[in-house]
Design a protein around this motif. Structure first.
Motif, PDB file in Angstrom:
ATOM      1  N   ARG A 170       0.849   4.001  -3.752  1.00  0.00           N
ATOM      2  CA  ARG A 170      -0.202   4.041  -2.734  1.00  0.00           C
ATOM      3  C   ARG A 170      -0.409   2.644  -2.179  1.00  0.00           C
ATOM      4  O   ARG A 170      -0.548   1.674  -2.923  1.00  0.00           O
ATOM      5  CB  ARG A 170      -1.513   4.585  -3.323  1.00  0.00           C
ATOM      6  CG  ARG A 170      -2.657   4.569  -2.310  1.00  0.00           C
ATOM      7  CD  ARG A 170      -3.861   5.386  -2.758  1.00  0.00           C
ATOM      8  NE  ARG A 170      -3.619   6.809  -2.615  1.00  0.00           N
ATOM      9  CZ  ARG A 170      -3.526   7.656  -3.624  1.00  0.00           C
ATOM     10  NH1 ARG A 170      -3.649   7.228  -4.861  1.00  0.00           N
ATOM     11  NH2 ARG A 170      -3.300   8.940  -3.418  1.00  0.00           N
ATOM     12  N   ILE A 171      -0.405   2.553  -0.853  1.00  0.00           N
ATOM     13  CA  ILE A 171      -0.647   1.292  -0.150  1.00  0.00           C
ATOM     14  C   ILE A 171      -2.015   1.368   0.495  1.00  0.00           C
ATOM     15  O   ILE A 171      -2.316   2.318   1.237  1.00  0.00           O
ATOM     16  CB  ILE A 171       0.435   1.041   0.919  1.00  0.00           C
ATOM     17  CG1 ILE A 171       1.790   0.814   0.246  1.00  0.00           C
ATOM     18  CG2 ILE A 171       0.074  -0.156   1.795  1.00  0.00           C
ATOM     19  CD1 ILE A 171       2.943   0.656   1.220  1.00  0.00           C
ATOM     20  N   VAL A 172      -2.846   0.389   0.193  1.00  0.00           N
ATOM     21  CA  VAL A 172      -4.166   0.291   0.821  1.00  0.00           C
ATOM     22  C   VAL A 172      -4.102  -0.845   1.830  1.00  0.00           C
ATOM     23  O   VAL A 172      -3.933  -2.022   1.455  1.00  0.00           O
ATOM     24  CB  VAL A 172      -5.273   0.036  -0.219  1.00  0.00           C
ATOM     25  CG1 VAL A 172      -6.619  -0.139   0.478  1.00  0.00           C
ATOM     26  CG2 VAL A 172      -5.330   1.181  -1.225  1.00  0.00           C
ATOM     27  N   LEU A 183       5.937  -2.697   7.025  1.00  0.00           N
ATOM     28  CA  LEU A 183       7.128  -3.287   6.401  1.00  0.00           C
ATOM     29  C   LEU A 183       7.227  -2.907   4.925  1.00  0.00           C
ATOM     30  O   LEU A 183       8.292  -2.487   4.445  1.00  0.00           O
ATOM     31  CB  LEU A 183       7.088  -4.807   6.547  1.00  0.00           C
ATOM     32  CG  LEU A 183       8.118  -5.594   5.722  1.00  0.00           C
ATOM     33  CD1 LEU A 183       9.528  -5.298   6.213  1.00  0.00           C
ATOM     34  CD2 LEU A 183       7.825  -7.094   5.792  1.00  0.00           C
ATOM     35  N   ILE A 184       6.133  -3.040   4.198  1.00  0.00           N
ATOM     36  CA  ILE A 184       6.151  -2.752   2.765  1.00  0.00           C
ATOM     37  C   ILE A 184       6.351  -1.257   2.521  1.00  0.00           C
ATOM     38  O   ILE A 184       7.099  -0.854   1.616  1.00  0.00           O
ATOM     39  CB  ILE A 184       4.870  -3.257   2.095  1.00  0.00           C
ATOM     40  CG1 ILE A 184       4.743  -4.778   2.257  1.00  0.00           C
ATOM     41  CG2 ILE A 184       4.841  -2.881   0.624  1.00  0.00           C
ATOM     42  CD1 ILE A 184       5.906  -5.572   1.705  1.00  0.00           C
ATOM     43  N   ALA A 185       5.720  -0.412   3.325  1.00  0.00           N
ATOM     44  CA  ALA A 185       5.874   1.035   3.156  1.00  0.00           C
ATOM     45  C   ALA A 185       7.324   1.450   3.382  1.00  0.00           C
ATOM     46  O   ALA A 185       7.890   2.245   2.613  1.00  0.00           O
ATOM     47  CB  ALA A 185       4.953   1.779   4.126  1.00  0.00           C
ATOM     48  N   PRO A 274       3.302 -11.429   6.786  1.00  0.00           N
ATOM     49  CA  PRO A 274       4.544 -10.776   6.381  1.00  0.00           C
ATOM     50  C   PRO A 274       5.398 -11.611   5.433  1.00  0.00           C
ATOM     51  O   PRO A 274       5.955 -11.074   4.470  1.00  0.00           O
ATOM     52  CB  PRO A 274       5.273 -10.542   7.711  1.00  0.00           C
ATOM     53  CG  PRO A 274       4.181 -10.471   8.731  1.00  0.00           C
ATOM     54  CD  PRO A 274       3.135 -11.434   8.256  1.00  0.00           C
ATOM     55  N   ASP A 275       5.536 -12.923   5.683  1.00  0.00           N
ATOM     56  CA  ASP A 275       6.403 -13.723   4.811  1.00  0.00           C
ATOM     57  C   ASP A 275       5.845 -13.819   3.400  1.00  0.00           C
ATOM     58  O   ASP A 275       6.578 -13.708   2.408  1.00  0.00           O
ATOM     59  CB  ASP A 275       6.637 -15.114   5.408  1.00  0.00           C
ATOM     60  CG  ASP A 275       5.358 -15.924   5.529  1.00  0.00           C
ATOM     61  OD1 ASP A 275       4.288 -15.336   5.770  1.00  0.00           O
ATOM     62  OD2 ASP A 275       5.438 -17.165   5.377  1.00  0.00           O
ATOM     63  N   GLN A 276       4.531 -14.004   3.287  1.00  0.00           N
ATOM     64  CA  GLN A 276       3.927 -14.085   1.954  1.00  0.00           C
ATOM     65  C   GLN A 276       3.992 -12.730   1.238  1.00  0.00           C
ATOM     66  O   GLN A 276       4.260 -12.664   0.026  1.00  0.00           O
ATOM     67  CB  GLN A 276       2.481 -14.547   2.078  1.00  0.00           C
ATOM     68  CG  GLN A 276       2.331 -15.946   2.660  1.00  0.00           C
ATOM     69  CD  GLN A 276       0.886 -16.370   2.732  1.00  0.00           C
ATOM     70  OE1 GLN A 276       0.153 -16.238   1.762  1.00  0.00           O
ATOM     71  NE2 GLN A 276       0.474 -16.880   3.879  1.00  0.00           N
ATOM     72  N   ALA A 277       3.776 -11.665   1.987  1.00  0.00           N
ATOM     73  CA  ALA A 277       3.802 -10.327   1.390  1.00  0.00           C
ATOM     74  C   ALA A 277       5.194  -9.954   0.909  1.00  0.00           C
ATOM     75  O   ALA A 277       5.363  -9.407  -0.185  1.00  0.00           O
ATOM     76  CB  ALA A 277       3.294  -9.294   2.395  1.00  0.00           C
ATOM     77  N   VAL A 278       6.215 -10.261   1.718  1.00  0.00           N
ATOM     78  CA  VAL A 278       7.564  -9.863   1.340  1.00  0.00           C
ATOM     79  C   VAL A 278       8.038 -10.661   0.133  1.00  0.00           C
ATOM     80  O   VAL A 278       8.765 -10.149  -0.733  1.00  0.00           O
ATOM     81  CB  VAL A 278       8.534  -9.982   2.537  1.00  0.00           C
ATOM     82  CG1 VAL A 278       8.974 -11.423   2.779  1.00  0.00           C
ATOM     83  CG2 VAL A 278       9.745  -9.091   2.350  1.00  0.00           C
ATOM     84  N   ALA A 279       7.601 -11.934   0.019  1.00  0.00           N
ATOM     85  CA  ALA A 279       7.958 -12.731  -1.160  1.00  0.00           C
ATOM     86  C   ALA A 279       7.356 -12.122  -2.419  1.00  0.00           C
ATOM     87  O   ALA A 279       8.025 -12.000  -3.458  1.00  0.00           O
ATOM     88  CB  ALA A 279       7.483 -14.171  -0.974  1.00  0.00           C
ATOM     89  N   THR A 283       9.348 -10.208  -5.674  1.00  0.00           N
ATOM     90  CA  THR A 283       9.273 -10.834  -7.000  1.00  0.00           C
ATOM     91  C   THR A 283       8.285 -10.169  -7.946  1.00  0.00           C
ATOM     92  O   THR A 283       8.372 -10.374  -9.161  1.00  0.00           O
ATOM     93  CB  THR A 283       8.901 -12.322  -6.863  1.00  0.00           C
ATOM     94  OG1 THR A 283       7.656 -12.431  -6.136  1.00  0.00           O
ATOM     95  CG2 THR A 283       9.976 -13.096  -6.116  1.00  0.00           C
ATOM     96  N   LEU A 284       7.341  -9.383  -7.438  1.00  0.00           N
ATOM     97  CA  LEU A 284       6.332  -8.752  -8.288  1.00  0.00           C
ATOM     98  C   LEU A 284       6.343  -7.231  -8.170  1.00  0.00           C
ATOM     99  O   LEU A 284       6.551  -6.522  -9.153  1.00  0.00           O
ATOM    100  CB  LEU A 284       4.943  -9.287  -7.930  1.00  0.00           C
ATOM    101  CG  LEU A 284       4.663 -10.752  -8.266  1.00  0.00           C
ATOM    102  CD1 LEU A 284       3.362 -11.208  -7.616  1.00  0.00           C
ATOM    103  CD2 LEU A 284       4.592 -10.951  -9.782  1.00  0.00           C
ATOM    104  N   ALA A 285       6.123  -6.731  -6.957  1.00  0.00           N
ATOM    105  CA  ALA A 285       5.973  -5.281  -6.788  1.00  0.00           C
ATOM    106  C   ALA A 285       7.283  -4.531  -6.982  1.00  0.00           C
ATOM    107  O   ALA A 285       7.322  -3.474  -7.630  1.00  0.00           O
ATOM    108  CB  ALA A 285       5.388  -4.981  -5.408  1.00  0.00           C
TER     109      ALA A 285
END
Length: 370
Positions: A170-172, A183-185, A274-279, A283-285
């Motif tokens: 689930r993405i909030v 992008l993440i979805a 976007p750049d911080q989220a994709v990193a 590495t985490l998600a």
């Protein structure tokens, strides 16, 4: 107004944060899905299959023979047959005591006696039993993403369903983060997850907390509001609904990321940029999603660096790469533009304890275009 969200004086090492996320995490229970729905999921255990084809069959239309009976046959020295040979169509079972199939042109039926005009070897024109799927093998490889060619094998084996691990994600989305949330979805779906989205009604802690629903999901991600700006309140909202494990990770970009839990469900708060989220996603998600999927380790490619990579000690740094002339060329390090994110073939993480890598050093990079 000043946000009460604050990063700690010292950031948590990336490996420590990831270890805390993965602690006690097990793959989800497999589900049996129709083949079309199983596509892109991660294959789980299946019973071994029977051989396909189950017996020797004709690979082409022609006449069935035993090869040793045709020794010496040629157009100059035809071999006369005492009886008409057996004709088989492609896919027919090979008759008993036969082990090859000759084309119609190799058999002369124009006269009163049928003659063979060519030799053959055992197996010529034949698909052997188990040549497509060996007896006792598996239709798909456990831990790998199911591709269209895997469905081909499954259908050939007579399967209508496959056992698949497909974590529920689930993405909030916090208002203002839609570009990153998309992008993440999309990345999560490509990784084999079932993706659901909630939209927070506002950027305040109460609105975000109301959207943090961990029921029915295996991993919860938030997009945006993890920083220390005046309108950032995601970490406070997570603290209201569950537990904050870490806020502030030694990762560049992505240091304002946070991790926690709501009940037993792991939560990763991704920054809105976007750049911080994709990193933080890489590495985490994504490692959490891979653990939940029971996925095998992701593919890496080892190549020498075309140029030196310099990095600051104390913070893990994301480097985007592309291949040129058998070497990795750096596209971006630490600060990632949308263009370089789109162009990159692979990424590597420079460990926090490293100052980087010298030119010519072989490095393992995770492929982004599997």
């Amino acid at each position: 107004m000043i946000s009460p969200q604050r990063l700690p004086a010292s950031l948590t090492p990336l490996d420590v944060a990831l270890g805390a996320l993965l602690k006690g995490l097990q793959p989800v229970t497999p589900a049996e899905l129709p083949l079309a729905e199983a596509l892109r999921g991660i294959a789980a255990e299946m019973p071994p299959r029977h051989a396909v084809p189950p017996q020797d069959i004709a690979a082409a239309d022609g006449f069935a023979f035993r090869a040793r009976d045709l020794v010496g046959a040629s157009s100059y020295s035809p071999l006369a047959l005492p009886a008409a040979p057996v004709w088989v169509e492609a896919g027919d079972a090979i008759p008993r005591n036969c082990d090859c199939v000759l084309d119609a042109d190799a058999v002369d039926q124009s006269g009163p006696i049928v003659q063979v005009l060519a030799e053959a070897i055992p197996g010529q024109g034949v698909r052997r039993a188990g040549s497509d799927i060996a007896e006792g093998s598996f239709a798909v490889t456990v831990g790998r993403r199911i591709l269209p060619r895997d469905l081909l094998v499954a259908r050939a084996a007579g399967l209508r369903k496959l056992n698949v691990r497909r974590p529920r994600l689930r993405i909030v989305n916090i208002p203002g983060g839609s570009l990153t949330a998309d992008l993440i979805a999309e990345s999560a779906r490509a990784a084999g997850a079932d993706v659901f989205r909630n939209e927070a009604a506002g950027r305040d802690a109460a609105s975000i907390a109301a959207a943090l629903d961990a029921d029915g999901c295996d991993l919860l991600l938030t997009i945006g509001g993890s920083g220390v700006g005046r309108t950032d309140a995601t970490v406070m909202a997570l603290a209201q609904r569950g537990e904050i494990i870490v806020h502030g990770i030694a990762l560049q970009p992505g240091r304002t990321s946070a991790i926690g839990r709501i009940g037993k469900t792991p939560v990763v708060a991704l920054p809105g940029a976007p750049d911080q989220a994709v990193a933080a996603w890489w590495t985490l998600a994504l490692p959490v999603l891979d653990r939940l999927s029971g996925r095998r380790p992701r593919k890496t490619l080892t190549l020498p660096l075309a140029r030196k990579i310099a990095s600051s000690v104390g913070i893990a740094e994301i480097v985007l790469l592309e291949r040129k002339q058998g070497a990795w060329v750096t596209l971006a390090a630490g600060e990632l533009s949308l263009e370089t994110i789109a162009r990159a073939e692979a990424f590597l993480t420079v460990p926090a304890g490293s100052e980087g890598f010298a030119a010519g050093t072989p490095v393992d990079a995770y492929m982004l275009r599997e």
